[in-house]
Design a protein around this motif. Sequence first.
Motif, PDB file in Angstrom:
ATOM      1  N   GLY A   6      55.234  32.387  39.697  1.00 21.13           N
ATOM      2  CA  GLY A   6      55.333  33.632  38.958  1.00 21.13           C
ATOM      3  C   GLY A   6      56.437  34.529  39.501  1.00 21.13           C
ATOM      4  O   GLY A   6      56.476  35.718  39.204  1.00 21.13           O
ATOM      5  N   ILE A   7      57.329  33.932  40.314  1.00 20.92           N
ATOM      6  CA  ILE A   7      58.449  34.698  40.863  1.00 20.92           C
ATOM      7  C   ILE A   7      59.611  34.605  39.894  1.00 20.92           C
ATOM      8  O   ILE A   7      60.170  33.518  39.656  1.00 20.92           O
ATOM      9  CB  ILE A   7      58.870  34.153  42.247  1.00 20.92           C
ATOM     10  CG1 ILE A   7      57.659  34.121  43.194  1.00 20.92           C
ATOM     11  CG2 ILE A   7      60.005  35.008  42.819  1.00 20.92           C
ATOM     12  CD1 ILE A   7      57.025  35.455  43.447  1.00 20.92           C
ATOM     13  N   GLY A  55      48.717  34.479  46.395  1.00 22.19           N
ATOM     14  CA  GLY A  55      49.722  35.074  47.257  1.00 22.19           C
ATOM     15  C   GLY A  55      49.921  36.557  47.063  1.00 22.19           C
ATOM     16  O   GLY A  55      50.775  37.160  47.724  1.00 22.19           O
ATOM     17  N   GLN A  56      49.159  37.181  46.175  1.00 18.50           N
ATOM     18  CA  GLN A  56      49.277  38.617  45.943  1.00 18.50           C
ATOM     19  C   GLN A  56      48.428  39.390  46.950  1.00 18.50           C
ATOM     20  O   GLN A  56      47.494  38.843  47.540  1.00 18.50           O
ATOM     21  CB  GLN A  56      48.819  38.958  44.522  1.00 18.50           C
ATOM     22  CG  GLN A  56      49.602  38.259  43.418  1.00 18.50           C
ATOM     23  CD  GLN A  56      50.839  39.040  43.009  1.00 18.50           C
ATOM     24  OE1 GLN A  56      51.498  39.676  43.829  1.00 18.50           O
ATOM     25  NE2 GLN A  56      51.167  38.989  41.744  1.00 18.50           N
ATOM     26  N   ALA A  57      48.750  40.673  47.126  1.00 18.76           N
ATOM     27  CA  ALA A  57      47.951  41.512  48.019  1.00 18.76           C
ATOM     28  C   ALA A  57      46.513  41.595  47.521  1.00 18.76           C
ATOM     29  O   ALA A  57      45.562  41.573  48.308  1.00 18.76           O
ATOM     30  CB  ALA A  57      48.570  42.907  48.115  1.00 18.76           C
ATOM     31  N   ASP A  58      46.357  41.677  46.201  1.00 17.13           N
ATOM     32  CA  ASP A  58      45.030  41.658  45.585  1.00 17.13           C
ATOM     33  C   ASP A  58      44.858  40.333  44.850  1.00 17.13           C
ATOM     34  O   ASP A  58      45.788  39.864  44.188  1.00 17.13           O
ATOM     35  CB  ASP A  58      44.873  42.813  44.597  1.00 17.13           C
ATOM     36  CG  ASP A  58      44.917  44.170  45.284  1.00 17.13           C
ATOM     37  OD1 ASP A  58      44.353  44.284  46.390  1.00 17.13           O
ATOM     38  OD2 ASP A  58      45.527  45.098  44.727  1.00 17.13           O
ATOM     39  N   MET A  95      45.801  33.609  33.428  1.00 13.20           N
ATOM     40  CA  MET A  95      47.171  33.734  32.938  1.00 13.20           C
ATOM     41  C   MET A  95      48.087  34.050  34.118  1.00 13.20           C
ATOM     42  O   MET A  95      47.864  35.019  34.841  1.00 13.20           O
ATOM     43  CB  MET A  95      47.292  34.826  31.878  1.00 13.20           C
ATOM     44  CG  MET A  95      48.726  35.032  31.387  1.00 13.20           C
ATOM     45  SD  MET A  95      48.891  36.348  30.159  1.00 13.20           S
ATOM     46  CE  MET A  95      48.131  35.559  28.734  1.00 13.20           C
ATOM     47  N   VAL A  96      49.102  33.234  34.307  1.00 14.98           N
ATOM     48  CA  VAL A  96      50.027  33.432  35.418  1.00 14.98           C
ATOM     49  C   VAL A  96      50.748  34.759  35.237  1.00 14.98           C
ATOM     50  O   VAL A  96      51.322  35.034  34.176  1.00 14.98           O
ATOM     51  CB  VAL A  96      51.043  32.285  35.502  1.00 14.98           C
ATOM     52  CG1 VAL A  96      51.987  32.513  36.682  1.00 14.98           C
ATOM     53  CG2 VAL A  96      50.326  30.938  35.645  1.00 14.98           C
ATOM     54  N   SER A  97      50.698  35.609  36.264  1.00 19.11           N
ATOM     55  CA  SER A  97      51.327  36.932  36.229  1.00 19.11           C
ATOM     56  C   SER A  97      52.552  36.960  37.124  1.00 19.11           C
ATOM     57  O   SER A  97      52.724  36.124  38.013  1.00 19.11           O
ATOM     58  CB  SER A  97      50.328  38.002  36.695  1.00 19.11           C
ATOM     59  OG  SER A  97      49.179  38.019  35.872  1.00 19.11           O
ATOM     60  N   VAL A  98      53.387  37.952  36.876  1.00 14.62           N
ATOM     61  CA  VAL A  98      54.584  38.132  37.705  1.00 14.62           C
ATOM     62  C   VAL A  98      54.166  38.346  39.160  1.00 14.62           C
ATOM     63  O   VAL A  98      53.294  39.164  39.453  1.00 14.62           O
ATOM     64  CB  VAL A  98      55.412  39.334  37.209  1.00 14.62           C
ATOM     65  CG1 VAL A  98      56.566  39.612  38.170  1.00 14.62           C
ATOM     66  CG2 VAL A  98      55.937  39.074  35.814  1.00 14.62           C
ATOM     67  N   GLY A  99      54.745  37.583  40.050  1.00 17.55           N
ATOM     68  CA  GLY A  99      54.446  37.694  41.478  1.00 17.55           C
ATOM     69  C   GLY A  99      53.472  36.646  41.978  1.00 17.55           C
ATOM     70  O   GLY A  99      53.354  36.428  43.185  1.00 17.55           O
ATOM     71  N   ASP A 100      52.750  35.990  41.064  1.00 11.82           N
ATOM     72  CA  ASP A 100      51.812  34.938  41.478  1.00 11.82           C
ATOM     73  C   ASP A 100      52.586  33.737  42.014  1.00 11.82           C
ATOM     74  O   ASP A 100      53.601  33.331  41.435  1.00 11.82           O
ATOM     75  CB  ASP A 100      50.953  34.478  40.295  1.00 11.82           C
ATOM     76  CG  ASP A 100      49.937  35.515  39.871  1.00 11.82           C
ATOM     77  OD1 ASP A 100      49.822  36.550  40.546  1.00 11.82           O
ATOM     78  OD2 ASP A 100      49.249  35.280  38.857  1.00 11.82           O
ATOM     79  N   ASP A 142      44.000  27.524  44.039  1.00 15.75           N
ATOM     80  CA  ASP A 142      42.566  27.488  44.310  1.00 15.75           C
ATOM     81  C   ASP A 142      42.028  28.917  44.250  1.00 15.75           C
ATOM     82  O   ASP A 142      42.797  29.880  44.173  1.00 15.75           O
ATOM     83  CB  ASP A 142      42.267  26.871  45.676  1.00 15.75           C
ATOM     84  CG  ASP A 142      40.991  26.015  45.652  1.00 15.75           C
ATOM     85  OD1 ASP A 142      40.082  26.354  44.874  1.00 15.75           O
ATOM     86  OD2 ASP A 142      40.922  25.028  46.394  1.00 15.75           O
ATOM     87  N   TYR A 143      40.694  29.025  44.264  1.00 14.06           N
ATOM     88  CA  TYR A 143      40.095  30.353  44.286  1.00 14.06           C
ATOM     89  C   TYR A 143      40.149  30.917  45.710  1.00 14.06           C
ATOM     90  O   TYR A 143      40.512  30.221  46.667  1.00 14.06           O
ATOM     91  CB  TYR A 143      38.665  30.341  43.742  1.00 14.06           C
ATOM     92  CG  TYR A 143      37.828  29.159  44.157  1.00 14.06           C
ATOM     93  CD1 TYR A 143      37.175  29.129  45.367  1.00 14.06           C
ATOM     94  CD2 TYR A 143      37.685  28.056  43.314  1.00 14.06           C
ATOM     95  CE1 TYR A 143      36.398  28.048  45.750  1.00 14.06           C
ATOM     96  CE2 TYR A 143      36.921  26.967  43.682  1.00 14.06           C
ATOM     97  CZ  TYR A 143      36.279  26.966  44.897  1.00 14.06           C
ATOM     98  OH  TYR A 143      35.518  25.890  45.271  1.00 14.06           O
ATOM     99  N   LEU A 144      39.787  32.198  45.843  1.00 11.01           N
ATOM    100  CA  LEU A 144      40.003  32.931  47.088  1.00 11.01           C
ATOM    101  C   LEU A 144      39.106  32.434  48.217  1.00 11.01           C
ATOM    102  O   LEU A 144      39.565  32.128  49.315  1.00 11.01           O
ATOM    103  CB  LEU A 144      39.778  34.421  46.851  1.00 11.01           C
ATOM    104  CG  LEU A 144      40.098  35.362  48.015  1.00 11.01           C
ATOM    105  CD1 LEU A 144      41.584  35.320  48.335  1.00 11.01           C
ATOM    106  CD2 LEU A 144      39.682  36.787  47.670  1.00 11.01           C
ATOM    107  N   ASP A 145      37.791  32.379  47.967  1.00 17.47           N
ATOM    108  CA  ASP A 145      36.832  31.950  48.985  1.00 17.47           C
ATOM    109  C   ASP A 145      35.555  31.501  48.285  1.00 17.47           C
ATOM    110  O   ASP A 145      35.536  31.354  47.053  1.00 17.47           O
ATOM    111  CB  ASP A 145      36.554  33.067  50.000  1.00 17.47           C
ATOM    112  CG  ASP A 145      36.116  34.379  49.350  1.00 17.47           C
ATOM    113  OD1 ASP A 145      35.412  34.315  48.309  1.00 17.47           O
ATOM    114  OD2 ASP A 145      36.455  35.455  49.862  1.00 17.47           O
ATOM    115  N   GLN A 146      34.495  31.294  49.045  1.00 14.07           N
ATOM    116  CA  GLN A 146      33.262  30.778  48.451  1.00 14.07           C
ATOM    117  C   GLN A 146      32.494  31.818  47.635  1.00 14.07           C
ATOM    118  O   GLN A 146      31.532  31.475  46.944  1.00 14.07           O
ATOM    119  CB  GLN A 146      32.356  30.209  49.544  1.00 14.07           C
ATOM    120  CG  GLN A 146      32.859  28.893  50.138  1.00 14.07           C
ATOM    121  CD  GLN A 146      31.892  28.325  51.147  1.00 14.07           C
ATOM    122  OE1 GLN A 146      31.948  28.667  52.326  1.00 14.07           O
ATOM    123  NE2 GLN A 146      31.004  27.471  50.686  1.00 14.07           N
TER     124      GLN A 146
END
Length: 325
Positions: free
Chosen positions: A232-233, A153-156, A176-181, A187-191
């Motif tokens: 991560g909110i 859900g992050q921009a990057d 590692m779960v980061s703030v904002g995640d 799941d991963y981003l794409d293939q």
Amino acid sequence: IGDTIAISVNFNEPVLVESGTPIIVFETGESDGLAEYIYGSGTGSLIFDYVVSEGEFSLDLGYHDSSSIIINGGRLSDFPGNTAVLDLPNNQDPGSFVSNYSIEIDGVRALVSSVSSSMPNGQYKVGDIIPLEVEFSESVFVEGIPQLLLNTGQADPTPADYFSGSGSNLLVFEYMVSVGDTSSDLDYLDQNSIVLDAGLILDIAGNSSNLEMPVPGGQGSISSESDFIIDGILPNIESVFSLTSNGSYSAGDMIQIALEFNEPVTVTSATSLQLLLDVGVEGAFAGYAQGSGTNTITMIYTVSEDQNSHDLNYLGVNALVSNGS
């Protein structure tokens, strides 16, 4: 893949390659390997180059059969002009390629089979670590620190860094779960989510791996194998207000103060949660009373002697002291 093997075909007398480009057909699995004529016309040895192509495989390289030299539109002859006999020694017979050499061909790239984790399903918070296991079709070797990009859900995209597994068919990446995640089903981003940067993932033959992943959400993906909820909110205080009526209060009186958060919060240690109030030089603390599991926490302040305030308030933006609660 891309390696070149020079192959010499030896005749009983000098031969001429008059035209065309002769080839030798090798048995390399589903697709045949081809060695092309390079030089040697006018001598008793013709040199062919076999370049290993993707998908070719053999535990002991040999030509297809005794008729594996194909003149390919050309003609081989001796100096008087007699057409050369192109029958090769049968495989395993003296003089055959297999009887003289033992060469293994591996033109098959390692493939990603699935991505999973040993962690239990559930909700994960900031600072939690989830190991993600990328399974390959064969053992692979890692150079550098590849990353697995996750959709949080992050921009990057959030990277999971390579952690261990080189030399096996299972590479472990740590997330590692980061703030904002945030994710309702990680799941991963794409293939194409494995990023090598300056690193490499190679099989034992030195072939670069095919890093295409299963479709996110499809069979073999993280979300098909596990159910990870990422939160991560960080909870934020949206407002502070009094549950006690306006008025004047003296020593021994109790004032209830409410802290309203943006989401339900859990107080794990009631005695360690305090709100510092501006009631004199040293201030005073309001202690936790109730509200764990909801989005509103109630604190109670008991007025003591020598404490005073014309308009009670907390002491600065860092007045809530949690001490691990």
